[in-house]
Design a protein around this motif. Structure first.
Motif, PDB file in Angstrom:
ATOM      1  N   LYS A   1       0.836  -1.209   0.000  1.00 52.35           N
ATOM      2  CA  LYS A   1       0.000   0.000   0.000  1.00 52.35           C
ATOM      3  C   LYS A   1       0.870   1.257   0.000  1.00 52.35           C
ATOM      4  O   LYS A   1       0.623   2.206  -0.736  1.00 52.35           O
ATOM      5  N   GLU A   2       1.893   1.237   0.844  1.00 51.83           N
ATOM      6  CA  GLU A   2       2.778   2.398   0.938  1.00 51.83           C
ATOM      7  C   GLU A   2       3.498   2.657  -0.387  1.00 51.83           C
ATOM      8  O   GLU A   2       3.702   3.809  -0.785  1.00 51.83           O
ATOM      9  N   SER A   3       3.874   1.566  -1.077  1.00 52.31           N
ATOM     10  CA  SER A   3       4.558   1.733  -2.361  1.00 52.31           C
ATOM     11  C   SER A   3       3.653   2.378  -3.401  1.00 52.31           C
ATOM     12  O   SER A   3       4.121   3.024  -4.347  1.00 52.31           O
ATOM     13  N   LEU A   4       2.340   2.195  -3.246  1.00 54.18           N
ATOM     14  CA  LEU A   4       1.367   2.800  -4.157  1.00 54.18           C
ATOM     15  C   LEU A   4       0.946   4.193  -3.705  1.00 54.18           C
ATOM     16  O   LEU A   4       0.200   4.875  -4.417  1.00 54.18           O
ATOM     17  N   GLY A   5       1.391   4.600  -2.518  1.00 56.87           N
ATOM     18  CA  GLY A   5       0.982   5.894  -1.986  1.00 56.87           C
ATOM     19  C   GLY A   5      -0.420   5.874  -1.415  1.00 56.87           C
ATOM     20  O   GLY A   5      -1.080   6.918  -1.322  1.00 56.87           O
ATOM     21  N   ILE A   6      -0.889   4.701  -1.014  1.00 57.04           N
ATOM     22  CA  ILE A   6      -2.252   4.565  -0.489  1.00 57.04           C
ATOM     23  C   ILE A   6      -2.211   4.528   1.031  1.00 57.04           C
ATOM     24  O   ILE A   6      -1.514   3.714   1.646  1.00 57.04           O
ATOM     25  N   THR A   7      -2.958   5.433   1.668  1.00 54.50           N
ATOM     26  CA  THR A   7      -3.066   5.502   3.125  1.00 54.50           C
ATOM     27  C   THR A   7      -4.541   5.403   3.500  1.00 54.50           C
ATOM     28  O   THR A   7      -5.416   5.271   2.638  1.00 54.50           O
ATOM     29  N   ALA A   8      -4.810   5.510   4.792  1.00 62.23           N
ATOM     30  CA  ALA A   8      -6.179   5.329   5.278  1.00 62.23           C
ATOM     31  C   ALA A   8      -7.169   6.318   4.656  1.00 62.23           C
ATOM     32  O   ALA A   8      -8.334   5.996   4.467  1.00 62.23           O
ATOM     33  N   GLY A   9      -6.717   7.500   4.320  1.00 63.16           N
ATOM     34  CA  GLY A   9      -7.640   8.503   3.788  1.00 63.16           C
ATOM     35  C   GLY A   9      -7.666   8.612   2.276  1.00 63.16           C
ATOM     36  O   GLY A   9      -8.329   9.504   1.733  1.00 63.16           O
ATOM     37  N   THR A  10      -6.988   7.707   1.593  1.00 61.09           N
ATOM     38  CA  THR A  10      -6.890   7.805   0.130  1.00 61.09           C
ATOM     39  C   THR A  10      -8.231   7.515  -0.538  1.00 61.09           C
ATOM     40  O   THR A  10      -8.908   6.547  -0.209  1.00 61.09           O
ATOM     41  N   GLN A  11      -8.599   8.357  -1.496  1.00 58.20           N
ATOM     42  CA  GLN A  11      -9.816   8.164  -2.275  1.00 58.20           C
ATOM     43  C   GLN A  11      -9.522   8.421  -3.749  1.00 58.20           C
ATOM     44  O   GLN A  11      -8.604   9.167  -4.086  1.00 58.20           O
ATOM     45  N   ALA A  12     -10.321   7.808  -4.610  1.00 56.33           N
ATOM     46  CA  ALA A  12     -10.185   8.043  -6.047  1.00 56.33           C
ATOM     47  C   ALA A  12     -10.721   9.428  -6.400  1.00 56.33           C
ATOM     48  O   ALA A  12     -11.573   9.980  -5.695  1.00 56.33           O
ATOM     49  N   PHE A  13     -10.210   9.982  -7.491  1.00 53.24           N
ATOM     50  CA  PHE A  13     -10.656  11.290  -7.981  1.00 53.24           C
ATOM     51  C   PHE A  13     -11.486  11.109  -9.245  1.00 53.24           C
ATOM     52  O   PHE A  13     -11.401  10.081  -9.927  1.00 53.24           O
ATOM     53  N   ASP A  14     -12.291  12.128  -9.548  1.00 60.72           N
ATOM     54  CA  ASP A  14     -13.069  12.095 -10.779  1.00 60.72           C
ATOM     55  C   ASP A  14     -12.144  12.210 -11.982  1.00 60.72           C
ATOM     56  O   ASP A  14     -11.036  12.735 -11.893  1.00 60.72           O
ATOM     57  N   GLY A  15     -12.624  11.739 -13.117  1.00 62.13           N
ATOM     58  CA  GLY A  15     -11.846  11.829 -14.337  1.00 62.13           C
ATOM     59  C   GLY A  15     -11.297  10.486 -14.750  1.00 62.13           C
ATOM     60  O   GLY A  15     -11.518   9.469 -14.092  1.00 62.13           O
ATOM     61  N   PRO A  16     -10.565  10.443 -15.864  1.00 62.34           N
ATOM     62  CA  PRO A  16      -9.966   9.184 -16.316  1.00 62.34           C
ATOM     63  C   PRO A  16      -8.989   8.649 -15.281  1.00 62.34           C
ATOM     64  O   PRO A  16      -8.427   9.421 -14.496  1.00 62.34           O
ATOM     65  N   LYS A  17      -8.786   7.354 -15.287  1.00 63.04           N
ATOM     66  CA  LYS A  17      -7.905   6.738 -14.299  1.00 63.04           C
ATOM     67  C   LYS A  17      -6.506   7.358 -14.332  1.00 63.04           C
ATOM     68  O   LYS A  17      -5.898   7.622 -13.297  1.00 63.04           O
ATOM     69  N   VAL A  18      -6.006   7.588 -15.536  1.00 62.15           N
ATOM     70  CA  VAL A  18      -4.692   8.205 -15.710  1.00 62.15           C
ATOM     71  C   VAL A  18      -4.807   9.324 -16.738  1.00 62.15           C
ATOM     72  O   VAL A  18      -5.383   9.118 -17.811  1.00 62.15           O
ATOM     73  N   GLU A  19      -4.290  10.491 -16.426  1.00 59.66           N
ATOM     74  CA  GLU A  19      -4.256  11.619 -17.357  1.00 59.66           C
ATOM     75  C   GLU A  19      -2.812  11.848 -17.795  1.00 59.66           C
ATOM     76  O   GLU A  19      -1.943  12.105 -16.963  1.00 59.66           O
ATOM     77  N   ILE A  20      -2.558  11.733 -19.093  1.00 57.01           N
ATOM     78  CA  ILE A  20      -1.219  11.990 -19.627  1.00 57.01           C
ATOM     79  C   ILE A  20      -1.139  13.453 -20.048  1.00 57.01           C
ATOM     80  O   ILE A  20      -1.869  13.893 -20.931  1.00 57.01           O
TER      81      ILE A  20
END
Length: 203
Positions: A51-70
């Motif tokens: 989780k830490e390697s992905l930058g995911i912590t207890a408060g992590t949430q997804a954002f609106d928009g495409p999964k990845v923006e180039i």
């Protein structure tokens, strides 16, 4: 496409050349969510490190928009003026079917980089680039770089790839066609665009 039906400098980059290299036996895993990872067993140390390697912590949430923006790709070289980059922003690419052309100096070290933002969990993001010389459609150079796996982050990421050396000499000079693709382990494509560069004595 035969030479009789296409201009001499026509360049075709096909899907097979752009296919990512997948390790033998690889099968895309079951799609998961940021919420599922956040709520997964917090007592598992290996899971915690992942989780830490992905930058995911207890408060992590997804954002609106495409999964990845180039946002852009860029070229850096120690032979460019200090701090200067050659940048191709996706938003600035021609919409009329033409391609953007940049200049690259022959015989110099350079590296390609990418600027992107992740709005949701992405696994195995990678950069693929196929280069063909105009007039020599059978000769191709392919670059494939693994960018990594990421959790959502409101900030832009940058990733610079391994250094390359541009070709040198009179026979190498000319125009090259490039197709760039950004794709993940599940074969989801986040960017797919074409551009050109001319190789010469100067930037």
């Amino acid at each position: 496409m035969s030479s009789a039906s296409a201009p001499q400098d026509a360049v075709v980059i096909d899907e097979e050349e752009l296919a990512p290299t997948i390790e033998r036996g690889y099968k895309p895993g079951k799609e998961t969510t940021v919420e599922a990872i956040v709520s997964a067993d917090s007592n598992d140390e290996s899971l915690k490190r992942w989780k830490e390697s992905l930058g995911i912590t207890a408060g992590t949430q997804a954002f609106d928009g495409p999964k990845v923006e180039i946002h852009s790709i860029y070229l850096e070289s120690p032979t460019l003026p200090e701090g200067e980059k050659i940048v191709i922003e996706l938003a600035s690419l021609p919409k009329d079917g033409s391609t953007k052309t940049i200049k690259i100096k022959e015989g110099v070290e350079y590296s390609v980089g990418i600027k992107f933002k992740v709005n949701n969990l992405v696994m195995g993001l990678r950069y693929i680039q196929v280069i063909k010389r105009a007039g020599i459609p059978m000769v191709a150079d392919k670059i494939e770089e693994v960018i990594g796996s990421f959790g959502p982050n409101p900030e832009f990421n940058t990733n610079r790839f391994h250094s390359e050396v541009s070709p040198k000499g009179m026979l190498a000079r000319g125009t090259y066609n490039v197709k760039t693709r950004v794709i993940d382990d599940d074969r989801v494509v986040y960017a797919d665009f074409e551009w050109k560069f001319t190789l010469g004595k100067d930037w």
